[in-house]
Design a protein around this motif. Sequence first.
Motif, PDB file in Angstrom:
ATOM      1  N   GLY A 277       0.817  -1.203   0.000  1.00 34.45           N
ATOM      2  CA  GLY A 277       0.000   0.000   0.000  1.00 34.45           C
ATOM      3  C   GLY A 277       0.850   1.251   0.000  1.00 34.45           C
ATOM      4  O   GLY A 277       1.979   1.257   0.509  1.00 34.45           O
ATOM      5  N   LEU A 278       0.310   2.321  -0.580  1.00 31.86           N
ATOM      6  CA  LEU A 278       0.958   3.628  -0.604  1.00 31.86           C
ATOM      7  C   LEU A 278       0.238   4.533   0.378  1.00 31.86           C
ATOM      8  O   LEU A 278      -0.994   4.662   0.335  1.00 31.86           O
ATOM      9  CB  LEU A 278       0.907   4.219  -2.009  1.00 31.86           C
ATOM     10  N   PHE A 279       0.993   5.188   1.270  1.00 32.09           N
ATOM     11  CA  PHE A 279       0.422   6.004   2.330  1.00 32.09           C
ATOM     12  C   PHE A 279       0.948   7.432   2.272  1.00 32.09           C
ATOM     13  O   PHE A 279       2.072   7.679   1.823  1.00 32.09           O
ATOM     14  CB  PHE A 279       0.774   5.428   3.711  1.00 32.09           C
ATOM     15  N   ASP A 280       0.120   8.350   2.747  1.00 34.01           N
ATOM     16  CA  ASP A 280       0.564   9.712   2.999  1.00 34.01           C
ATOM     17  C   ASP A 280       1.333   9.716   4.313  1.00 34.01           C
ATOM     18  O   ASP A 280       0.800   9.342   5.364  1.00 34.01           O
ATOM     19  CB  ASP A 280      -0.634  10.663   3.081  1.00 34.01           C
ATOM     20  N   PHE A 281       2.604  10.118   4.263  1.00 34.45           N
ATOM     21  CA  PHE A 281       3.470  10.053   5.448  1.00 34.45           C
ATOM     22  C   PHE A 281       2.940  10.916   6.578  1.00 34.45           C
ATOM     23  O   PHE A 281       3.027  10.541   7.754  1.00 34.45           O
ATOM     24  CB  PHE A 281       4.886  10.484   5.057  1.00 34.45           C
TER      25      PHE A 281
END
Length: 471
Positions: free
Chosen positions: A218-222
Motif C-alpha cells: 500500500g501507498l500512504f501519505d506520510f
Amino acid sequence: MADRVRINVGGTIFETTTTTLANAGRDSMLGAMLDENWNVLEPNQYLPKDPNTRDQNLLEQPNTIFWTLPEPSRKISEPYFIDRNPACFSVLLDLLRTGELHIPPHIPEKLLYREAEFYGIIDHVRALKWGPFDGNRLGPAASVSGRAPGDGTAIRAGPHGGCCVAHGSMVHTYDWTLDELPTLSLNYQRVNDVGFMNPQKVVVCACERLDRGDGGMGLFDFRTGELLFKFQVTHENRLKSFTAGALSFSENDRIFASCRGRSNEYGIGVWDQVTGKQIDFFYETPGWSLGDSGKLQWLPGNNVLLVATLYPRNENCYISLIDFRERKRVWSWSDVGAPATVDEKLVLDAVVMEESNSVCVVNQYDDLGFMDLRSNVGVVRWSTRSRLLKVNNADERCYPKLAAYGGQLFSSMNDSISVFCGPEWVLTSRLRRSHGGSICDFSIGGDRLFALHNEENVFDVWETPPSRSPL
C-alpha cells in the motif's frame, strides 16, 4: 534605500535587506519575495490592475513598496504582513544575517522548527543542528521509546530526517523533529518492509490475509497516515493475492518488491511510481528463490537490481543482479552445493558497494565477506577482523545487518554498529549506546542514522556535528 525591506510579522516590524532575504534561497518563501514572480516594486511604481482587486486605491502610493504574490487577487502594501510568530522570526532572521543559530530558552525548539518549515528554510536550521553525514563523526542525538508492545521488526530512514518503524502489522512514523505522526496500517498480518517513495509518500509491504484476497502493498501519505493506493499483481490477466517482502526504488520512477503468491506468481514485481500500475514481473526460475527475497537494492550506476534471499527466510542463500532491460540475471551466487565451513555456514545480509564493484556479505559470526562483481566465479573472501574486535556480547543476539552509504560500509554487531572505510574496508569507528540491547535493524537517510534496538523497543538517532555555516 531600495535594498531595505520592512516586514510586519504578527504585529512586530522587522527591517532587513534583500541581501539577507536572498540567503534563504530562491526555493524558500522569503527568497521568493525577490523572485520576478513576486516583483518587489519600487516606490511610485504601479501594480498591475486586477479585476478581482477590490481596493484600487492601492495602485499608487508614494514612498511605498508593494509585493505582488503569485495569487493575482492579493495585493498587500509595505510593510509586508505575515501572520506568524514574531519571536521565532527574529531568531530565523538572525540566522540569515549571521549564519548562526541561537535559540533563546523561552522559545521551544519544535516551535522554531515549525516556523522554519513555513518560511522554507528548514534546511538551513538542519545544517546548523547537524552536518553532512559522516559515519566516523557521528554522535548520539536522541533515543525514542516506541509506543507499540513487543519488539520492532524494521526501521527505515526518510529523506527528510524522519523515519518509519514497523511493529507487527503497524508502522509508526516520525517526522524530523521525532514527533510521532499517525500510524500506517494495511490491516494485514505482518509488515515485512517499508520504504519512502519520496518525502511525502511511504510504501508498506506486508503479508496477505488469506480471507481478503487482495495485495500486500500500500501507498500512504506520510503526514496523515491515509492509505492512498493498493498495489496489485496480475497473473494471466487475473488479480492475485500476494505477500510483499523486500522493497526498493529506482531513480526512473519504478518500484520493486519481492512477491510470493499462492500459485505461479513468485518473483519480483515492478510498478510505476506515478500511476501505481504493474509494469513488469520477473518470475523466479526453477531452483532459484526470488519471491522470498528479504533484501532488494537498486544500483543506479549499473542499472540492475540486487535480489538477496537469505536466512532465516530460506535455508540457502541466493544473491542475484537482475537486468530488467534484458530480463535476465547478469551475476549470481549461491551457497547451494558449497561445502559448509564454520565461517560460511549462514549468510545473513548482503549489500553492493558500486564504487568498488563488490558485494559484501555477513555471516552469523559477524564476519564480513567480499565478492568481486567483475568475476563470475562468486568466491567469498572472508575477513575475521569484525570477530576479533568485538567489545560486547549482548544477552540476546540479533541478526547482523549491512548498509553502504557515502563510500562507507556499516555493519551492526550485537548492540553496536561498526564503520569501515577505504579500499580494504578498515574498521575506523564504532557506534554504541549503553541501553536498548541488541540492534535488530538500522537505516541511514536524511543525514541521520537510526538504530532500532530489540530488547526495549527503542531507537537511537545519530547525527554528524556541523562543521561550518551553510551561508
